[in-house]
Design a protein around this motif. Structure first.
Motif, PDB file in Angstrom:
ATOM      1  N   ASP A 154       2.339   3.851  -4.886  1.00 38.99           N
ATOM      2  CA  ASP A 154       2.578   2.355  -5.430  1.00 38.99           C
ATOM      3  C   ASP A 154       1.262   2.174  -6.501  1.00 38.99           C
ATOM      4  OD1 ASP A 154       5.025   1.980  -3.994  1.00 38.99           O
ATOM      5  OD2 ASP A 154       3.740   1.321  -2.312  1.00 38.99           O
ATOM      6  N   ASP A 155       0.400   1.133  -6.066  1.00 33.33           N
ATOM      7  CA  ASP A 155      -0.551   0.783  -6.982  1.00 33.33           C
ATOM      8  C   ASP A 155      -1.750   1.376  -6.559  1.00 33.33           C
ATOM      9  OD1 ASP A 155       1.113  -0.919  -8.677  1.00 33.33           O
ATOM     10  OD2 ASP A 155       0.995  -2.626  -7.186  1.00 33.33           O
ATOM     11  N   LEU A 156      -1.801   2.286  -5.543  1.00 33.41           N
ATOM     12  CA  LEU A 156      -3.126   2.980  -5.305  1.00 33.41           C
ATOM     13  C   LEU A 156      -3.028   4.339  -6.323  1.00 33.41           C
ATOM     14  CD1 LEU A 156      -5.239   3.476  -3.393  1.00 33.41           C
ATOM     15  CD2 LEU A 156      -3.923   4.959  -1.734  1.00 33.41           C
ATOM     16  N   TYR A 167      -7.113   0.601  -6.229  1.00 34.60           N
ATOM     17  CA  TYR A 167      -6.231  -0.095  -6.022  1.00 34.60           C
ATOM     18  C   TYR A 167      -6.031  -1.182  -6.750  1.00 34.60           C
ATOM     19  CZ  TYR A 167      -2.556  -2.483  -3.347  1.00 34.60           C
ATOM     20  OH  TYR A 167      -1.409  -3.230  -3.020  1.00 34.60           O
ATOM     21  N   MET A 168      -4.773  -1.526  -7.512  1.00 34.74           N
ATOM     22  CA  MET A 168      -4.813  -2.515  -8.595  1.00 34.74           C
ATOM     23  C   MET A 168      -6.025  -1.999  -9.549  1.00 34.74           C
ATOM     24  SD  MET A 168      -2.152  -4.128  -7.849  1.00 34.74           S
ATOM     25  CE  MET A 168      -1.028  -5.195  -6.708  1.00 34.74           C
ATOM     26  N   GLU A 169      -6.932  -3.039  -9.652  1.00 31.50           N
ATOM     27  CA  GLU A 169      -8.137  -2.940 -10.370  1.00 31.50           C
ATOM     28  C   GLU A 169      -9.478  -2.614  -9.584  1.00 31.50           C
ATOM     29  OE1 GLU A 169      -7.942  -2.653 -13.897  1.00 31.50           O
ATOM     30  OE2 GLU A 169      -5.544  -2.842 -13.582  1.00 31.50           O
ATOM     31  N   ARG A 170      -9.251  -2.597  -8.537  1.00 30.00           N
ATOM     32  CA  ARG A 170     -10.541  -2.544  -7.642  1.00 30.00           C
ATOM     33  C   ARG A 170     -10.700  -0.921  -7.052  1.00 30.00           C
ATOM     34  NH1 ARG A 170     -10.997  -5.406  -1.622  1.00 30.00           N
ATOM     35  NH2 ARG A 170     -12.816  -4.129  -0.943  1.00 30.00           N
ATOM     36  N   GLU A 171     -11.805  -0.631  -7.253  1.00 29.09           N
ATOM     37  CA  GLU A 171     -12.369   0.861  -6.977  1.00 29.09           C
ATOM     38  C   GLU A 171     -12.625   0.752  -5.433  1.00 29.09           C
ATOM     39  OE1 GLU A 171     -15.205   4.363  -8.081  1.00 29.09           O
ATOM     40  OE2 GLU A 171     -15.441   2.518  -9.265  1.00 29.09           O
TER      41      GLU A 171
END
Length: 250
Positions: A154-156, A167-171
């Motif tokens: 998914d977004d990972l 994940y999304m914009e977070r590291e």
């Protein structure tokens, strides 16, 4: 001559954290004869000061120390660094080992231990680290040389070249072992891994409290995924009585 040729080439520096001078000197002797550079800290506070100002390749961390015990130091290290940690303890209580793993330690050893076992544990960690820096072969698929590998769920997203997971914009801040576990599952979606499979691939098949070690690292990884916003149990599912699987996303 040392068998750790790639270790010597990289001039690896090991931080020894132990309040007992004889143990520090013994560990320095063990490591120096095998080509490692060493630095020492007599307590956890000194260790944290050193870690905040210098990069180490591995930390040998005693459990029972004044000021800050090994648990507190391990937790503090994980707030600022993903350096591999081997926890050293004179106690054989399983709960101590489990707590250490939950706090982010990569391995543990019970004192007294043999020089060759310590070096083998370290070699295993560095071998996995080197393995992760190269293209990891996907099960039952050919290796494509010089191919940039990016795994996702998914977004990972996982970037192999930079050793980063987003994940999304977070590291996400993962330990080397957590990164290795996540990579194993993302690169082999739909395949069930028995605990024995994981021990052979990621722990060099060493004889320990195997199930507990694997399960603890899986739990830590799931917790970090959940904290980032993606349910960890969705990414790595438990196959009861068998092991774990990462399903294909829909």
């Amino acid at each position: 001559m040392s068998t750790l040729a790639f270790t010597q080439e990289k001039n690896r520096t090991i931080l020894i954290v132990d309040d007992e001078q004889p143990m520090r000197e013994l560990l320095q002797l063990y490591l120096s004869t095998d080509g490692y550079h060493t630095e020492t800290a007599v307590d956890g506070e000194i260790a944290m000061t050193l870690i905040r100002h210098k990069k180490y390749d591995l930390v040998l961390l005693d459990l029972m120390m004044p000021k800050l015990d090994g648990f507190d130091v391990c937790k503090a290290i994980r707030n600022v660094s993903n350096v591999p940690i081997i926890m050293l303890t004179a106690r054989e209580d399983t709960i101590d080992k489990v707590v250490g793993l939950k706090l982010g330690a990569d391995d543990y050893m019970t004192k007294p231990f043999e020089q060759q076992e310590l070096l083998a544990r370290m070699e295993s960690i560095f071998r996995r680290e080197k393995y992760l820096q190269e293209d990891m072969p996907v099960a039952n698929q050919p290796i494509v040389s010089n191919q940039k590998i990016d795994y996702s769920y998914d977004d990972l997203r996982m970037n192999i070249q930079t050793h980063q997971v987003f994940y999304m914009e977070r590291e996400l801040s993962l330990t080397p072992k957590e990164f290795a576990i996540l990579r194993l599952f993302l690169s082999n979606k739909g395949r069930v891994f028995h605990r024995e499979d994981m021990l052979e691939l990621l722990w060099n098949n060493r004889p320990v409290n195997d199930d507990r070690t694997v399960d603890t690292h899986i739990k830590n990884l799931r917790d970090k995924l959940s904290q980032a916003g993606i349910p960890g149990q969705d990414v790595i599912k438990t196959v009861w009585g068998t092991g774990y699987i990462c399903n294909e996303t829909t």
